[in-house]
Design an enzyme around this catalytic site. Sequence first.
Site, PDB file in Angstrom:
ATOM      1  N   ARG A 166     -12.757  -0.039   0.863  1.00 51.04           N
ATOM      2  CA  ARG A 166     -12.308  -0.022   2.251  1.00 51.04           C
ATOM      3  C   ARG A 166     -11.943  -1.413   2.789  1.00 51.04           C
ATOM      4  O   ARG A 166     -11.482  -1.540   3.919  1.00 51.04           O
ATOM      5  CB  ARG A 166     -13.401   0.590   3.133  1.00 51.04           C
ATOM      6  CG  ARG A 166     -13.655   2.047   2.803  1.00 51.04           C
ATOM      7  CD  ARG A 166     -14.812   2.632   3.612  1.00 51.04           C
ATOM      8  NE  ARG A 166     -14.600   2.585   5.038  1.00 51.04           N
ATOM      9  CZ  ARG A 166     -13.854   3.457   5.741  1.00 51.04           C
ATOM     10  NH1 ARG A 166     -13.227   4.440   5.090  1.00 51.04           N
ATOM     11  NH2 ARG A 166     -13.729   3.347   7.046  1.00 51.04           N
TER      12      ARG A 166
ATOM     13  N   HIS B 215      -7.482   1.315   3.211  1.00 53.05           N
ATOM     14  CA  HIS B 215      -8.522   1.881   2.356  1.00 53.05           C
ATOM     15  C   HIS B 215      -7.860   2.431   1.091  1.00 53.05           C
ATOM     16  O   HIS B 215      -6.875   3.177   1.178  1.00 53.05           O
ATOM     17  CB  HIS B 215      -9.268   3.001   3.081  1.00 53.05           C
ATOM     18  CG  HIS B 215      -9.802   2.586   4.415  1.00 53.05           C
ATOM     19  ND1 HIS B 215      -9.998   3.469   5.453  1.00 53.05           N
ATOM     20  CD2 HIS B 215     -10.193   1.378   4.888  1.00 53.05           C
ATOM     21  CE1 HIS B 215     -10.482   2.841   6.503  1.00 53.05           C
ATOM     22  NE2 HIS B 215     -10.606   1.559   6.193  1.00 53.05           N
TER      23      HIS B 215
ATOM     24  N   GLU C 149     -13.580   4.785  -2.918  1.00 53.33           N
ATOM     25  CA  GLU C 149     -12.713   4.301  -1.840  1.00 53.33           C
ATOM     26  C   GLU C 149     -13.143   2.874  -1.483  1.00 53.33           C
ATOM     27  O   GLU C 149     -14.215   2.671  -0.906  1.00 53.33           O
ATOM     28  CB  GLU C 149     -12.807   5.200  -0.605  1.00 53.33           C
ATOM     29  CG  GLU C 149     -11.915   4.731   0.536  1.00 53.33           C
ATOM     30  CD  GLU C 149     -12.242   5.420   1.855  1.00 53.33           C
ATOM     31  OE1 GLU C 149     -11.438   5.311   2.793  1.00 53.33           O
ATOM     32  OE2 GLU C 149     -13.311   6.044   1.955  1.00 53.33           O
TER      33      GLU C 149
ATOM     34  N   GLU D 189      -4.317   4.031   1.938  1.00 57.91           N
ATOM     35  CA  GLU D 189      -4.077   4.511   3.301  1.00 57.91           C
ATOM     36  C   GLU D 189      -3.604   3.318   4.134  1.00 57.91           C
ATOM     37  O   GLU D 189      -4.401   2.610   4.747  1.00 57.91           O
ATOM     38  CB  GLU D 189      -5.362   5.105   3.890  1.00 57.91           C
ATOM     39  CG  GLU D 189      -5.939   6.263   3.089  1.00 57.91           C
ATOM     40  CD  GLU D 189      -7.295   6.705   3.611  1.00 57.91           C
ATOM     41  OE1 GLU D 189      -7.734   6.185   4.673  1.00 57.91           O
ATOM     42  OE2 GLU D 189      -7.944   7.546   2.963  1.00 57.91           O
TER      43      GLU D 189
ATOM     44  N   ARG E  96     -18.985   5.104   6.079  1.00 58.58           N
ATOM     45  CA  ARG E  96     -17.769   4.313   6.249  1.00 58.58           C
ATOM     46  C   ARG E  96     -18.053   2.859   6.609  1.00 58.58           C
ATOM     47  O   ARG E  96     -17.118   2.071   6.764  1.00 58.58           O
ATOM     48  CB  ARG E  96     -16.871   4.966   7.316  1.00 58.58           C
ATOM     49  CG  ARG E  96     -16.321   6.304   6.878  1.00 58.58           C
ATOM     50  CD  ARG E  96     -15.608   7.055   7.993  1.00 58.58           C
ATOM     51  NE  ARG E  96     -15.312   8.421   7.575  1.00 58.58           N
ATOM     52  CZ  ARG E  96     -14.175   8.816   7.010  1.00 58.58           C
ATOM     53  NH1 ARG E  96     -13.219   7.944   6.789  1.00 58.58           N
ATOM     54  NH2 ARG E  96     -13.994  10.064   6.662  1.00 58.58           N
TER      55      ARG E  96
ATOM     56  N   GLU F 154      -1.004   5.905  10.950  1.00 55.91           N
ATOM     57  CA  GLU F 154      -1.309   6.049   9.531  1.00 55.91           C
ATOM     58  C   GLU F 154      -0.523   7.219   8.964  1.00 55.91           C
ATOM     59  O   GLU F 154      -0.437   8.284   9.584  1.00 55.91           O
ATOM     60  CB  GLU F 154      -2.803   6.270   9.310  1.00 55.91           C
ATOM     61  CG  GLU F 154      -3.205   6.384   7.840  1.00 55.91           C
ATOM     62  CD  GLU F 154      -4.706   6.509   7.638  1.00 55.91           C
ATOM     63  OE1 GLU F 154      -5.119   7.379   6.854  1.00 55.91           O
ATOM     64  OE2 GLU F 154      -5.459   5.753   8.288  1.00 55.91           O
TER      65      GLU F 154
ATOM     66  N   GLU G 217      -2.286   1.473   7.097  1.00 57.93           N
ATOM     67  CA  GLU G 217      -2.126   1.576   8.542  1.00 57.93           C
ATOM     68  C   GLU G 217      -1.114   0.544   9.035  1.00 57.93           C
ATOM     69  O   GLU G 217      -0.889  -0.481   8.388  1.00 57.93           O
ATOM     70  CB  GLU G 217      -3.481   1.369   9.233  1.00 57.93           C
ATOM     71  CG  GLU G 217      -4.508   2.424   8.849  1.00 57.93           C
ATOM     72  CD  GLU G 217      -5.917   2.089   9.288  1.00 57.93           C
ATOM     73  OE1 GLU G 217      -6.782   2.982   9.212  1.00 57.93           O
ATOM     74  OE2 GLU G 217      -6.172   0.942   9.689  1.00 57.93           O
TER      75      GLU G 217
ATOM     76  N   GLU H  72      -3.691   6.206  14.840  1.00 56.91           N
ATOM     77  CA  GLU H  72      -4.950   5.586  14.451  1.00 56.91           C
ATOM     78  C   GLU H  72      -5.729   5.135  15.684  1.00 56.91           C
ATOM     79  O   GLU H  72      -5.333   5.376  16.813  1.00 56.91           O
ATOM     80  CB  GLU H  72      -4.717   4.429  13.474  1.00 56.91           C
ATOM     81  CG  GLU H  72      -5.065   4.766  12.016  1.00 56.91           C
ATOM     82  CD  GLU H  72      -6.531   5.135  11.818  1.00 56.91           C
ATOM     83  OE1 GLU H  72      -7.385   4.752  12.648  1.00 56.91           O
ATOM     84  OE2 GLU H  72      -6.834   5.833  10.824  1.00 56.91           O
TER      85      GLU H  72
ATOM     86  N   ASP I  71      19.391 -16.156  -8.445  1.00 53.67           N
ATOM     87  CA  ASP I  71      18.775 -17.477  -8.329  1.00 53.67           C
ATOM     88  C   ASP I  71      17.275 -17.342  -8.094  1.00 53.67           C
ATOM     89  O   ASP I  71      16.829 -17.059  -6.981  1.00 53.67           O
ATOM     90  CB  ASP I  71      19.439 -18.241  -7.181  1.00 53.67           C
ATOM     91  CG  ASP I  71      18.773 -19.580  -6.886  1.00 53.67           C
ATOM     92  OD1 ASP I  71      17.925 -20.019  -7.691  1.00 53.67           O
ATOM     93  OD2 ASP I  71      19.114 -20.192  -5.856  1.00 53.67           O
TER      94      ASP I  71
END
Length: 473
Positions: free
Chosen positions: A363, A272, A361, A133, A342, A223, A135, A215, A54
């Site tokens: 983030r 990330h 990356e 990644e 970062r 993580e 978390e 973490e 359904d």
Amino acid sequence: MPVTTAKEALALAKETKATMVDFKFVDFPGTWQHFSVPVSELSEQSFEQGFGFDGSSIRGWQPIHASDMLILPDPKTAQMDPFMAEPTISFICNIVDPITGEPYSRDPRHIAQKAEAYLQSTGIGDTAYFGPEAEFFIFDNIRYDQSPNEGFYHIDSVEGCWNSGTNGSPNLGYKPRYKEGYFPVSPTDAHHDIRTEMALTLERLGIRIEAQHHEVATAGQSEIDMRFASLVEMGDNLMWFKYVVKNIARRYNKTVTFMPKPLFDDNGSGMHTHISLWKGNTPLFAGDRYGGLSEMALWAIGGILKHAPAICAFTNPTTNSYRRLVPGFEAPINLAYSSRNRSAAIRIPMYSSSPKAKRLEFRTPDPSCNGYLAFSVLLMAALDGIKSKADPGQPLDKNIYGLSPEELKHVAKAPASLEESLQALEHDHEFLLAGDVFTRDAIATWLEYKWGHEVKPIRLRPVPYEFALYYDC
């Protein structure tokens, strides 16, 4: 040997003495749904004719007057489910319309398959690799409720720093301090063995794990890093990841959440996401430009930065996502790129000089997202940037959190709320329509669902802190 055909899937069911078959598929927001049949119901024809369900009872899918849908199990996804009491062979499924036999345009897995096909059709590359990644928090107790006259949540964790003064049974100390959970050894890290069991269970499912650790936040923030995989495969892997992590935690009488910001005044959970494009055995993002990138990679960055506000409607798709994306805190909201830095929304990892390791990356995303959709949107933005040769501007190698207001005013920002990201998607989604990867119907349904089921209901409800601020006004 990996299973590739229906015949091999049936052979695996027989070899493992499976008594049940479980069919898993993802709903529009990103949660696995399932139903099971006795193994006697599974035949080679099952993989072509499917099983009915359904569709009107699945979030964001069919109206009740057109509710009949079919699942088609993908034999390549055959796995023995690690949590069922009876030996159960599991398949991830695609969704099709039983009348037309066509793949369903709102099936997130189908959208991801179309994104991969579109990449190949452009001739730019043939494989997009993703490495998220994700978390999460491991808690011991969660209570929440909402009624017309009451609303609350209560989280508890034996690891929570707020329990350092509790008269427990007994209280043995060793609580990670706020923002200091990255990453002391046991006994401060009380969840090492649980994460190890999670990691090894994932490995037994064929999902390669690179690392596991505590973490930054107190109270069990964790993580576990999966090795990169192609788009659809990583979408499948992320679904298994959430399923395994939650069910292993339950074995220990604990609970896991991928909610990005469950705790006030400590770090939230991000996802990330590492991205690279390849053609055959050639990594397309490696070159001699900034950070060891190719010109193509810089164009891809330009595309992601250009479309980032609309991208956030899929990579940060909850109202809670924007409790994490707050200026001046740990999550990068400034839309810039940099090597190693970062505090930029896009980082170029510099761990290795190998061309094969060269990647971007992004983030900003968080793990509340639907991986199939989030990865597809990121690929489409990168391809749009490559095709249009989008200029990413100059890299920002300073600590963005230390910039003056005058310097910061020239740096674009991620949306501050789900409302802003949905408005951005309303005005910027043509790049998603290329190759019919996203249909207008799928985008309209996403917008309608998010406005109607999340944004507007949150607007209507007072939150506890408002009483502290305004009750005596």
